[in-house]
Design a protein around this motif. Sequence first.
Motif, short mmCIF file in Angstrom:
data_model
loop_
_atom_site.label_atom_id
_atom_site.label_comp_id
_atom_site.label_asym_id
_atom_site.label_seq_id
_atom_site.Cartn_x
_atom_site.Cartn_y
_atom_site.Cartn_z
N GLY A 71 0.84 -1.19 0.00
CA GLY A 71 0.00 0.00 0.00
C GLY A 71 0.87 1.24 0.00
O GLY A 71 1.86 1.29 0.73
N ILE A 72 0.52 2.21 -0.84
CA ILE A 72 1.27 3.47 -0.85
C ILE A 72 0.30 4.63 -0.75
O ILE A 72 -0.83 4.57 -1.25
N ASP A 73 0.74 5.69 -0.06
CA ASP A 73 -0.07 6.89 0.08
C ASP A 73 0.89 8.07 0.28
O ASP A 73 1.82 7.96 1.08
N PRO A 74 0.67 9.18 -0.42
CA PRO A 74 1.60 10.31 -0.29
C PRO A 74 1.41 11.12 0.99
O PRO A 74 2.28 11.91 1.35
N ASP A 75 0.28 10.93 1.68
CA ASP A 75 0.01 11.68 2.90
C ASP A 75 0.77 11.06 4.08
O ASP A 75 0.56 9.88 4.40
N GLN A 76 1.62 11.84 4.73
CA GLN A 76 2.48 11.31 5.78
C GLN A 76 1.69 10.76 6.96
O GLN A 76 1.96 9.65 7.44
N GLU A 77 0.71 11.50 7.43
CA GLU A 77 -0.08 11.06 8.59
C GLU A 77 -0.87 9.81 8.26
O GLU A 77 -0.92 8.86 9.06
N MET A 78 -1.47 9.79 7.07
CA MET A 78 -2.27 8.63 6.67
C MET A 78 -1.39 7.40 6.51
O MET A 78 -1.73 6.30 6.98
N ALA A 79 -0.25 7.55 5.85
CA ALA A 79 0.64 6.41 5.62
C ALA A 79 1.16 5.85 6.94
O ALA A 79 1.25 4.62 7.12
N TYR A 80 1.50 6.74 7.87
CA TYR A 80 2.02 6.27 9.16
C TYR A 80 0.94 5.51 9.93
O TYR A 80 1.21 4.44 10.50
N ALA A 81 -0.27 6.05 9.95
CA ALA A 81 -1.35 5.39 10.68
C ALA A 81 -1.66 4.02 10.09
O ALA A 81 -1.88 3.04 10.82
N THR A 82 -1.66 3.93 8.77
CA THR A 82 -1.97 2.66 8.12
C THR A 82 -0.84 1.66 8.27
O THR A 82 -1.08 0.46 8.47
N ALA A 83 0.40 2.14 8.17
CA ALA A 83 1.54 1.25 8.39
C ALA A 83 1.52 0.69 9.81
O ALA A 83 1.82 -0.49 10.04
N SER A 84 1.12 1.52 10.78
CA SER A 84 1.03 1.06 12.17
C SER A 84 -0.06 0.01 12.32
O SER A 84 0.08 -0.95 13.08
N ARG A 85 -1.13 0.19 11.57
CA ARG A 85 -2.24 -0.77 11.62
C ARG A 85 -1.80 -2.17 11.22
O ARG A 85 -2.27 -3.17 11.78
N PHE A 86 -0.87 -2.26 10.25
CA PHE A 86 -0.46 -3.56 9.72
C PHE A 86 0.96 -3.95 10.11
O PHE A 86 1.55 -4.82 9.47
N HIS A 87 1.48 -3.33 11.16
CA HIS A 87 2.90 -3.56 11.47
C HIS A 87 3.20 -5.00 11.88
O HIS A 87 4.34 -5.44 11.81
N GLU A 88 2.17 -5.75 12.28
CA GLU A 88 2.38 -7.15 12.64
C GLU A 88 1.94 -8.11 11.54
O GLU A 88 1.91 -9.32 11.76
N GLU A 89 1.61 -7.56 10.37
CA GLU A 89 1.18 -8.40 9.25
C GLU A 89 2.35 -8.56 8.27
O GLU A 89 2.69 -7.62 7.55
N PRO A 90 2.99 -9.72 8.22
CA PRO A 90 4.18 -9.89 7.36
C PRO A 90 3.88 -9.82 5.87
O PRO A 90 4.80 -9.59 5.07
N THR A 91 2.62 -10.00 5.48
CA THR A 91 2.28 -10.00 4.05
C THR A 91 1.81 -8.63 3.57
O THR A 91 1.39 -8.49 2.42
#
Length: 235
Positions: A71-91
Motif C-alpha cells: 500500500g502506498i499513500d503520499p500523505d504522511q499522517e495517513m501512511a504512518y497510521a496505516t503502516a502502524s495498523r499492519f505492522h504485525e502483518e508480514p504480508t
Amino acid sequence: MNIRTTPNPVIRWTGRRLETLNARHPWSHNHHFHPWILRSLPPRPERVLDVGCGRGDLVAALATRAGQVDGIDPDQEMAYATASRFHEEPTVRVRRRTLAEHAAEQDVDGLYDAITMVASLHHMDLPQALADARALLRPGGRLLVVTLTVPRSAVDQVWDVANALTNPLIGVVKHPRPVRDPGEGLLTPVKEPDFSLDDLRRIAEQVLPGASIRRREGFRVTLRWQKPAERAAAA
C-alpha cells in the motif's frame, strides 16, 4: 450547467437538503466498490499494489486474497497510521510515496498481478499515472480503478443529477438508522477531479487500449484493464 458549482438558488437549496439527508444516512462510496474490486482480481494473485491506500480498509480486504499487498499513500499522517495498523502483518507493507516515486524504483516493472486505485487517480497526472500502472503490471495483470470525474457533457450533467437524487436513497438502504453525531476521525485529503469521463476514455485508449470504463453510482466511474499476455517467442 454544473449542479455542483451552479449559483442557482433553487438548485443550491435542493443540494443542501440532499446533503442533510446524506449526513443522516451516510455510506462510504469507496467501500461500496470493494466487492467489485475483489471480484475483478485475477485468480490467486501473488502481489497486489493499492495506490492511495488511505486508512487501509481495501488493503485489509486484499490481504485475504493475495500473497503480498503493498500500500502506498503520499500523505504522511495517513501512511504512518496505516503502516502502524499492519505492522504485525508480514504480508502487508505500507509506505509513504506517490505512484510516480514507486514506479521509479528499481526492479518494480512487471511486479504486480493487480493494481487498485480507489478515489486516488484524480489526485495524479492522468496520463502518467496510467502509464506507471501499465509498467508495474505483469503480463495478464489487471488495473482496477474507481475514480471521480468532472461533468462536462450534457450526458454527464444528467448522470450527475441522477446520482444526486439516488445518493440519499442508497444511504437509507445501507444505513437505515439516522446518525446523530458522526464524530471525527483521520481526515482523507480531498481534491476535485480535473478530467471528464471523455478525457479518461480518450487517454485510456492511448495508454491502455481496450480498457473497460463505466459510469457507476455514487458519482463514480470504474476502469478495468488487463495487460496483454506476452506472446511466445517464435521458434
